[in-house]
Design an enzyme around this catalytic site. Structure first.
Site, PDB file in Angstrom:
ATOM      1  N   LYS A 166     -61.347  22.293  56.576  1.00 26.24           N
ATOM      2  CA  LYS A 166     -60.948  23.447  55.755  1.00 26.24           C
ATOM      3  C   LYS A 166     -61.324  24.746  56.461  1.00 26.24           C
ATOM      4  O   LYS A 166     -60.536  25.700  56.489  1.00 26.24           O
ATOM      5  CB  LYS A 166     -61.617  23.370  54.381  1.00 26.24           C
ATOM      6  CG  LYS A 166     -61.297  24.555  53.495  1.00 26.24           C
ATOM      7  CD  LYS A 166     -60.442  24.242  52.328  1.00 26.24           C
ATOM      8  CE  LYS A 166     -59.934  25.505  51.658  1.00 26.24           C
ATOM      9  NZ  LYS A 166     -59.767  25.396  50.237  1.00 26.24           N
TER      10      LYS A 166
ATOM     11  N   ARG B   4     -65.510  46.640  42.065  1.00 30.41           N
ATOM     12  CA  ARG B   4     -64.519  46.526  43.159  1.00 30.41           C
ATOM     13  C   ARG B   4     -64.968  45.554  44.249  1.00 30.41           C
ATOM     14  O   ARG B   4     -64.559  45.647  45.403  1.00 30.41           O
ATOM     15  CB  ARG B   4     -64.209  47.890  43.771  1.00 30.41           C
ATOM     16  CG  ARG B   4     -63.595  48.847  42.789  1.00 30.41           C
ATOM     17  CD  ARG B   4     -62.854  49.950  43.507  1.00 30.41           C
ATOM     18  NE  ARG B   4     -62.191  50.804  42.534  1.00 30.41           N
ATOM     19  CZ  ARG B   4     -62.782  51.819  41.941  1.00 30.41           C
ATOM     20  NH1 ARG B   4     -64.021  52.128  42.240  1.00 30.41           N
ATOM     21  NH2 ARG B   4     -62.124  52.536  41.059  1.00 30.41           N
TER      22      ARG B   4
ATOM     23  N   ASN C 100     -51.734  22.195  51.136  1.00 36.22           N
ATOM     24  CA  ASN C 100     -51.007  21.830  49.913  1.00 36.22           C
ATOM     25  C   ASN C 100     -50.321  20.473  50.032  1.00 36.22           C
ATOM     26  O   ASN C 100     -49.496  20.117  49.182  1.00 36.22           O
ATOM     27  CB  ASN C 100     -49.955  22.906  49.580  1.00 36.22           C
ATOM     28  CG  ASN C 100     -50.615  24.223  49.242  1.00 36.22           C
ATOM     29  OD1 ASN C 100     -51.702  24.246  48.652  1.00 36.22           O
ATOM     30  ND2 ASN C 100     -49.988  25.319  49.624  1.00 36.22           N
TER      31      ASN C 100
ATOM     32  N   GLU D 191     -58.710  14.649  47.993  1.00 40.19           N
ATOM     33  CA  GLU D 191     -58.638  15.789  48.931  1.00 40.19           C
ATOM     34  C   GLU D 191     -59.229  15.391  50.282  1.00 40.19           C
ATOM     35  O   GLU D 191     -58.783  15.864  51.325  1.00 40.19           O
ATOM     36  CB  GLU D 191     -59.382  17.011  48.357  1.00 40.19           C
ATOM     37  CG  GLU D 191     -58.848  17.518  47.018  1.00 40.19           C
ATOM     38  CD  GLU D 191     -57.572  18.365  47.119  1.00 40.19           C
ATOM     39  OE1 GLU D 191     -57.076  18.597  48.245  1.00 40.19           O
ATOM     40  OE2 GLU D 191     -57.061  18.773  46.053  1.00 40.19           O
TER      41      GLU D 191
ATOM     42  N   HIS E 232     -48.479  18.987  41.555  1.00 44.81           N
ATOM     43  CA  HIS E 232     -48.483  20.028  40.522  1.00 44.81           C
ATOM     44  C   HIS E 232     -47.416  19.759  39.468  1.00 44.81           C
ATOM     45  O   HIS E 232     -47.626  20.023  38.277  1.00 44.81           O
ATOM     46  CB  HIS E 232     -48.272  21.409  41.144  1.00 44.81           C
ATOM     47  CG  HIS E 232     -49.540  21.985  41.712  1.00 44.81           C
ATOM     48  ND1 HIS E 232     -49.548  22.990  42.640  1.00 44.81           N
ATOM     49  CD2 HIS E 232     -50.833  21.690  41.470  1.00 44.81           C
ATOM     50  CE1 HIS E 232     -50.806  23.291  42.964  1.00 44.81           C
ATOM     51  NE2 HIS E 232     -51.595  22.509  42.268  1.00 44.81           N
TER      52      HIS E 232
ATOM     53  N   HIS F 288     -56.536  16.611  38.609  1.00 42.92           N
ATOM     54  CA  HIS F 288     -55.916  17.219  39.789  1.00 42.92           C
ATOM     55  C   HIS F 288     -55.886  16.253  40.988  1.00 42.92           C
ATOM     56  O   HIS F 288     -54.857  16.074  41.634  1.00 42.92           O
ATOM     57  CB  HIS F 288     -56.660  18.506  40.155  1.00 42.92           C
ATOM     58  CG  HIS F 288     -56.132  19.176  41.376  1.00 42.92           C
ATOM     59  ND1 HIS F 288     -54.872  19.759  41.419  1.00 42.92           N
ATOM     60  CD2 HIS F 288     -56.650  19.322  42.630  1.00 42.92           C
ATOM     61  CE1 HIS F 288     -54.656  20.242  42.632  1.00 42.92           C
ATOM     62  NE2 HIS F 288     -55.721  19.995  43.383  1.00 42.92           N
TER      63      HIS F 288
ATOM     64  N   GLU G 209     -52.993  32.463  53.797  1.00 39.01           N
ATOM     65  CA  GLU G 209     -51.873  31.542  53.642  1.00 39.01           C
ATOM     66  C   GLU G 209     -50.533  32.159  54.040  1.00 39.01           C
ATOM     67  O   GLU G 209     -49.549  32.103  53.318  1.00 39.01           O
ATOM     68  CB  GLU G 209     -51.810  30.991  52.201  1.00 39.01           C
ATOM     69  CG  GLU G 209     -51.036  29.676  52.140  1.00 39.01           C
ATOM     70  CD  GLU G 209     -51.199  28.932  50.812  1.00 39.01           C
ATOM     71  OE1 GLU G 209     -52.327  28.813  50.339  1.00 39.01           O
ATOM     72  OE2 GLU G 209     -50.171  28.475  50.292  1.00 39.01           O
TER      73      GLU G 209
ATOM     74  N   HIS H  66     -49.634  18.364  47.024  1.00 40.90           N
ATOM     75  CA  HIS H  66     -49.780  19.227  45.849  1.00 40.90           C
ATOM     76  C   HIS H  66     -48.424  19.621  45.241  1.00 40.90           C
ATOM     77  O   HIS H  66     -48.378  20.076  44.101  1.00 40.90           O
ATOM     78  CB  HIS H  66     -50.560  20.498  46.202  1.00 40.90           C
ATOM     79  CG  HIS H  66     -52.035  20.248  46.434  1.00 40.90           C
ATOM     80  ND1 HIS H  66     -52.504  19.366  47.383  1.00 40.90           N
ATOM     81  CD2 HIS H  66     -53.133  20.754  45.825  1.00 40.90           C
ATOM     82  CE1 HIS H  66     -53.829  19.355  47.358  1.00 40.90           C
ATOM     83  NE2 HIS H  66     -54.237  20.190  46.416  1.00 40.90           N
TER      84      HIS H  66
ATOM     85  N   LYS I 103     -60.320  31.354  47.911  1.00 43.31           N
ATOM     86  CA  LYS I 103     -59.335  31.468  46.821  1.00 43.31           C
ATOM     87  C   LYS I 103     -60.098  31.505  45.503  1.00 43.31           C
ATOM     88  O   LYS I 103     -60.899  30.610  45.223  1.00 43.31           O
ATOM     89  CB  LYS I 103     -58.367  30.283  46.826  1.00 43.31           C
ATOM     90  CG  LYS I 103     -57.249  30.432  47.836  1.00 43.31           C
ATOM     91  CD  LYS I 103     -56.179  29.366  47.622  1.00 43.31           C
ATOM     92  CE  LYS I 103     -55.071  29.503  48.651  1.00 43.31           C
ATOM     93  NZ  LYS I 103     -54.092  28.398  48.554  1.00 43.31           N
TER      94      LYS I 103
ATOM     95  N   ARG J  72     -52.152  27.622  56.535  1.00 43.51           N
ATOM     96  CA  ARG J  72     -52.980  27.211  55.389  1.00 43.51           C
ATOM     97  C   ARG J  72     -52.178  26.408  54.365  1.00 43.51           C
ATOM     98  O   ARG J  72     -52.737  25.625  53.610  1.00 43.51           O
ATOM     99  CB  ARG J  72     -53.639  28.442  54.736  1.00 43.51           C
ATOM    100  CG  ARG J  72     -54.620  28.052  53.645  1.00 43.51           C
ATOM    101  CD  ARG J  72     -55.515  29.209  53.212  1.00 43.51           C
ATOM    102  NE  ARG J  72     -56.382  28.793  52.118  1.00 43.51           N
ATOM    103  CZ  ARG J  72     -57.465  29.433  51.723  1.00 43.51           C
ATOM    104  NH1 ARG J  72     -57.835  30.545  52.334  1.00 43.51           N
ATOM    105  NH2 ARG J  72     -58.191  28.973  50.714  1.00 43.51           N
TER     106      ARG J  72
HETATM  107  N1  GLY Z   1     -56.872  24.517  47.980  1.00 43.68           N
HETATM  108  C1  GLY Z   1     -55.963  25.014  48.931  1.00 43.68           C
HETATM  109  C2  GLY Z   1     -56.444  26.204  49.666  1.00 43.68           C
HETATM  110  O1  GLY Z   1     -57.592  26.573  49.562  1.00 43.68           O
HETATM  111  O2  GLY Z   1     -55.681  26.831  50.354  1.00 43.68           O
END
Ligand code: GLY
Length: 380
Positions: A235, A127, A253, A191, A260, A273, A245, A256, A149, A249
Site C-alpha cells: 500500500k 483547517r 480497487n 484485502e 461495491h 466489505h 488516485e 471493489h 483517504k 492507486r
Molecule cells: N482503499 C483504497 C485506497 O486507499 O486507495
C-alpha cells in the site's frame, strides 16, 4: 519483531510501525520521531468506540500520557451506520470542549470507520491538524489506516464526503487482533489476498504455504508479520507513486467494482466489505479469463491456472466467491454505473494479467458482464 515501513511523500512522509505490544509505546514513538510535529506537552484527542476502548483504551491513554501528552477521549458508537456527519460533529464538539489547537492531534484507535472519521475530522478541524492512526482491525491495518483517504458516508453513498489527509504515524500492534471477531479477520484477509494478486506474488505464495487462513488463531506469528508488513509495504509503494488516485492507486480497487455493487444491492447487510471484495475478485478473475489478451493474442487475459490459485486462497480463507442469492445481474450492472470509479460514463475494471500485475480497463461491456454474473449465481 518490529518493522518500520516508510511512506515517502516528501513533506507528508510518515512511518508505519508494526510491532507486537506497540500499543504500549505509542507516546514514546510519537514523541521521539525525527520530526516531532506533535510535541510532548501538546493535547491529543483519542477517538474510539466503546468496544475497542474497553479492550485497549486505558493502555493507549497511559502510553500517550507517558510520552508527555495531555490526553482526552471521544467515544463514538460502533458501526458503519454511525459513519456520518452527526458522529463527526461529536468529534468537533470534543475538539472544541478540550480546546485543541493547531499543534494538537487526533488519535484514531479503532477499525476503518473510526480511522476514516477521525482522519476527516483532523483534515478539517482548524483547517487541518495532525492525526495518528492506531488501527485495530486487520482491514484497517492493511488498508484503511494507510494512505490518507478519510471521510464519512452520505445517505446516498459511502464515503461521498471526504478528503485526503495523511497521518503523522501509523502504529500497528498485531496482538490486538486477538479480540477481533473471526469474520472481521477473514474480511481483512480479502484485502491481503488482493495485494498478493495486484502487487506481491511472494506474499501470495506465503499465503498459499499456510495450512489455514480463516482465523487469527491458525496464523503463525511469523506469517502474521509477513502479512502485515508486505501488505503495508504494497500500500505504501502504491500511495507513494500516486497519492491522490490519478492513475496507479486505482489498482487498489481490484475486486471493489463488482464488490461495491454487491454491497449496495444487499444494502450493506448480509455481506461485509471484505466478503464483497472477495466476490468481486472472483468476478474480476472470471472477466479476465473471458477477455482476450490483445498483445500476446493469448485466449485469456489471465491464465486460468492462476485464477484457480486465487480461488483456492479465497476458499481457504472461507471467504464467499459467489453472488448472494436473490441478486439480479441487470440490477448489479446498473449499480456499477453509480460507482465512484465510473469515468466518462464507463466503468473501470482492474483485471489481473499475472500474479502481481493488473491492468486498468474500461473495455468491459454489458455483454461481458452478464454471463460472468449469472455464472457466479446472480439471477438472469
Ligand atoms: N482503499 C483504497 C485506497 O486507499 O486507495
Amino acid at each position: 519483531m518490529k518493522s518500520v515501513i516508510s511512506v515517502p511523500l516528501s513533506d507528508r512522509a510518515y512511518d508505519i510501525v508494526i510491532a507486537p505490544s506497540g500499543l504500549d509505546h505509542l507516546g514514546s514513538w510519537l514523541a521521539n520521531r525525527e520530526r516531532p510535529l506533535i510535541k510532548p506537552g501538546q493535547k491529543l484527542l483519542l477517538v474510539s468506540n466503546p468496544v475497542i476502548f474497553k479492550h485497549y483504551g486505558d493502555r493507549a491513554v497511559a502510553a500517550l500520557t507517558q510520552g508527555g501528552y495531555r490526553v482526552s477521549t471521544c467515544i463514538l458508537p460502533a458501526g458503519e451506520r454511525y459513519k456520518n456527519l452527526r458522529s463527526l460533529e461529536k468529534i468537533y464538539d470534543a475538539a472544541q470542549a478540550h480546546q485543541l489547537e493547531r499543534g494538537s492531534a487526533l488519535v484514531a484507535l479503532g477499525g476503518g470507520v473510526i480511522g476514516d472519521m477521525t482522519g476527516f475530522a483532523a483534515a478539517t478541524w482548524l483547517r487541518g491538524i495532525a492525526v495518528v492512526q492506531v488501527p485495530t482491525s486487520l482491514l484497517a491495518m492493511v488498508d484503511a489506516a494507510i494512505g490518507g483517504k478519510t471521510g464519512v458516508n452520505h445517505p446516498q453513498g459511502k464515503n461521498l464526503i471526504g478528503a485526503f489527509h495523511q497521518p503523522q504515524l501509523v502504529v500497528i500492534d498485531p496482538n490486538v487482533l486477538k479480540t477481533l471477531p473471526a469474520r472481521e479477520f477473514r474480511a481483512g484477509m480479502a484485502e491481503v489476498i488482493k495485494y498478493g494478486v495486484i502487487w506481491d506474488p511472494e506474499l501470495f505464495e506465503a499465503l498459499e504455504a499456510a495450512t489455514r487462513l480463516d482465523h487469527y488463531r491458525y496464523i503463525p506469528e511469523e506469517l502474521l508479520h509477513i502479512i502485515l508488513t508486505r501488505s503495508a509495504q504494497a500500500k505504501a509503494e502504491v500511495v507513494a507513486q500516486d497519492e491522490k488516485e490519478g492513475g496507479l492507486r486505482a489498482i487498489l480497487n481490484y475486486g471493489h467494482t463488482i464488490g461495491h455493487a454487491v454491497e449496495s444491492a444487499t444494502h450493506y447487510r448480509g455481506v461485509n466489505h471484505g466478503e464483497a471484495v472477495s466476490i468481486g475478485m472472483a468476478a474480476a478473475a472470471a472477466i479476465a479469463m473471458a477477455q482476450g489478451h490483445s498483445e500476446t493474442l493469448a485466449r485469456s487475459l489471465w491464465h486460468p491456472s492462476e485464477a484457480a490459485r486465487q480461488q483456492a486462497l479465497l476458499t481457504k480463507t472461507r471467504l464467499p466467491t459467489r453472488i448472494p442469492a436473490g441478486l439480479e445481474a441487470e440490477n448489479l450492472i446498473s449499480l456499477l454505473q453509480g460507482d465512484k470509479k465510473v469515468q466518462d460514463g464507463r466503468v473501470r475494471f482492474i483485471l489481473p494479467e499475472a500474479l502481481g500485475r493488473v491492468t486498468i480497463t474500461d473495455q468491459v461491456s454489458h455483454d461481458d458482464l452478464y454471463p460472468v454474473l449469472t455464472a457466479l449465481g446472480a439471477q438472469g
